[in-house]
Design an enzyme around this catalytic site. Structure first.
Site, mmCIF file in Angstrom:
data_model
loop_
_atom_site.group_PDB
_atom_site.id
_atom_site.type_symbol
_atom_site.label_atom_id
_atom_site.label_comp_id
_atom_site.label_asym_id
_atom_site.label_seq_id
_atom_site.Cartn_x
_atom_site.Cartn_y
_atom_site.Cartn_z
ATOM 1 N N GLU A 1 -19.569 8.127 -5.881
ATOM 2 C CA GLU A 1 -20.516 7.120 -6.405
ATOM 3 C C GLU A 1 -19.834 5.916 -7.078
ATOM 4 O OE1 GLU A 1 -22.602 10.624 -5.369
ATOM 5 O OE2 GLU A 1 -20.940 10.427 -6.764
ATOM 6 N N ASP B 1 -16.825 13.404 -0.979
ATOM 7 C CA ASP B 1 -17.755 13.735 -2.055
ATOM 8 C C ASP B 1 -17.404 12.928 -3.310
ATOM 9 O OD1 ASP B 1 -19.729 15.017 -3.486
ATOM 10 O OD2 ASP B 1 -18.721 16.963 -3.554
#
Length: 475
Positions: free
Chosen positions: A58, A55
């Protein structure tokens, strides 16, 4: 090992994520892959995990740029002449400074592949530690990520609109070459409702990656927490998913081998039908199964579009002969309607409490005859865990064809006996227009049942070993 992203001065870049002040592994550095593998090995000793959910990659940051010193330096990378219309109005908003240094290049040049490079390292680490096929789910992806793992669609809201839009997300990621994809069933942000979760569990049973997940501080949204109506709908939808696992697994094998989609838009199968081009409220699994979810509250009748052909509705067993139009279809609150496409043969399996236990059950075939009373299909099967099965040849691929009141199998490759010796127990043939008087299994008379109202021929208690070609015929 010197494996973390550096700031513009050459010291470790420090941002802030869930643990507090955080440094970021540089996955473009080969030493980082070794470091990552070591961390997985340490954790494996404590918890024999089955996969990895990666997770915030980005990469995400709770501050804009560096925590110490604050922000990002003045540079052409952090403040380029033209800044796209990004959230926050600057490239460093809730992420790493573009002037940060990675082994491959400035972060400015490799920002978009951070999730991909982490997925590659995680895939390698899981193979090394578990010695089995890796299971990786990532939030951030890039073209090529589908080779290393799957994706979920991020923090969707618990709203009817978000549930409906999730279908387009699932289809888009399949087009991007990432077929293992799903949205957080029942929504992630905000409190769900029993009515929303009931319909979302039905739809979510047909996400390739199917997971109910929500944020801290919201109400529990597992089916039991939301009551008997959600439980009943979930059981029915996921029972159907479990039955169809051999078909779904075969679709994934074709995605791996041929680059095909698993979930696909209707226009992929009907490119000459312009009415399919804008449809994103229904979708297909492969070429043979159409999913018809309810996406609005309290709706129990839907009007889906059926491309030209014969379609067999489940669970009602109704037949629709379409020349390309919408039809009114009943969809009770506890039921999601799916449609078998005429011309398809879907491999299925009896259901047990877990996917592992289900592998010991007998297989079946759902034969959906076309208007010409023909159908084709296949099954791919292996142990579900071993590495490099295509290279080692320890797998099975069997083709099925129905034509002229006869079903034949062709064993293309068979080297994995299976937990149940790959035994075929039952065949359902949809669209048999005339009541048979006799059924033969490998030229031997066999009992059968024919339902005239639904035109379904049911042949049970077969005990056919799929490693051998077989023939089932009726007159």
């Amino acid at each position: 090992m010197d494996i973390f992203i550096k700031d513009s001065t050459g010291t470790n870049f420090v941002g802030q994520v869930w643990p507090g002040p955080s440094v970021y592994p540089d996955f473009t550095n080969s030493n980082t892959t070794l470091y990552w593998m070591m961390q997985f090995e340490k954790y494996w000793i404590e918890v024999a995990f089955d996969g990895a959910w990666i997770d915030m990659n980005e990469p995400s940051n709770f501050v804009d740029g560096s925590l110490k010193p604050t922000g990002c330096p003045e540079s052409q990378w952090d403040n380029p002449p033209y800044t796209p219309a990004v959230v926050g109005g600057k490239l460093s908003y809730k992420t790493v400074c573009m002037s940060a240094q990675q082994n491959a290049s400035l972060h400015y040049n490799v920002h978009n592949i951070y999730g991909l490079t982490e997925a590659m390292a995680t895939n390698f680490a899981l193979q090394s530690v578990r010695k089995k096929r890796p299971f990786v789910i990532s939030r951030s992806t890039f073209p090529g990520s589908g080779h290393y793992g799957g994706v979920w669609t991020g923090d969707v809201w618990s709203r009817w609109h978000d549930m409906g839009r999730s279908i387009a997300d699932i289809l888009n990621f399949n087009l991007f070459g990432i077929p293992l994809v799903g949205a957080d069933i029942c929504g992630f942000n905000g409190n769900t409702s029993a009515k929303l979760c009931q319909r979302w569990m039905e739809l979510g049973a047909f996400y390739p990656f199917s997971r109910n997940h929500n944020e801290d501080g919201t109400i529990a949204q597992d089916p039991v927490a939301l009551g008997s109506e959600v439980i009943e709908a979930s059981l029915k939808a996921f029972y159907l998913r479990y039955q169809l696992l051999p078909y779904l697994y075969t679709l994934f094998s074709r995605a791996h081998t041929f680059g095909e989609t698993v979930a696909r838009p209707l226009f992929f199968e009907f490119p000459n039908d312009r009415r399919t081009y804008a449809i994103d409220t229904q979708f297909l699994w492969g070429s043979g199964l159409m999913i018809l979810p309810v996406l609005e509250e309290d709706v129990v009748t839907i009007n889906p579009y059926f491309p030209s052909g014969v379609w067999y509705l489940l669970p009602s067993n109704e037949t629709i002969n379409s020349s390309g139009s919408t039809f009114s279809v009943d969809s009770p609150l506890d039921t999601i309607v799916v449609a078998l496409r005429g011309g398809s043969i879907l491999p299925v399996q009896e259901v047990n409490r877990t996917t592992t236990a289900s592998r010991y059950e007998m297989f079946g075939l759902w034969v959906a005859l076309s208007e010409n009373e023909e159908a084709k299909g296949e099954i791919y099967w292996d142990d579900g865990e071993a590495l490099d099965v295509l290279e080692s040849g320890i797998y099975n691929r069997i083709y099925f064809e129905a034509k002229d009141n006869k079903i034949n199998s062709t064993v293309k490759h068979f080297a994995y006996p299976g937990e149940n010796l790959m035994t075929l127990g039952k065949v359902l043939v949809y669209g048999v227009q005339t009541s048979p008087t006799v059924v033969f299994v490998n030229d031997i008379n066999h009992p059968f049942y024919y339902e005239n109202s639904t035109k379904i021929l049911s042949i049970e208690d077969l005990q056919i070993r799929l490693e051998n070609p077989f023939t089932i015929s009726w007159k």
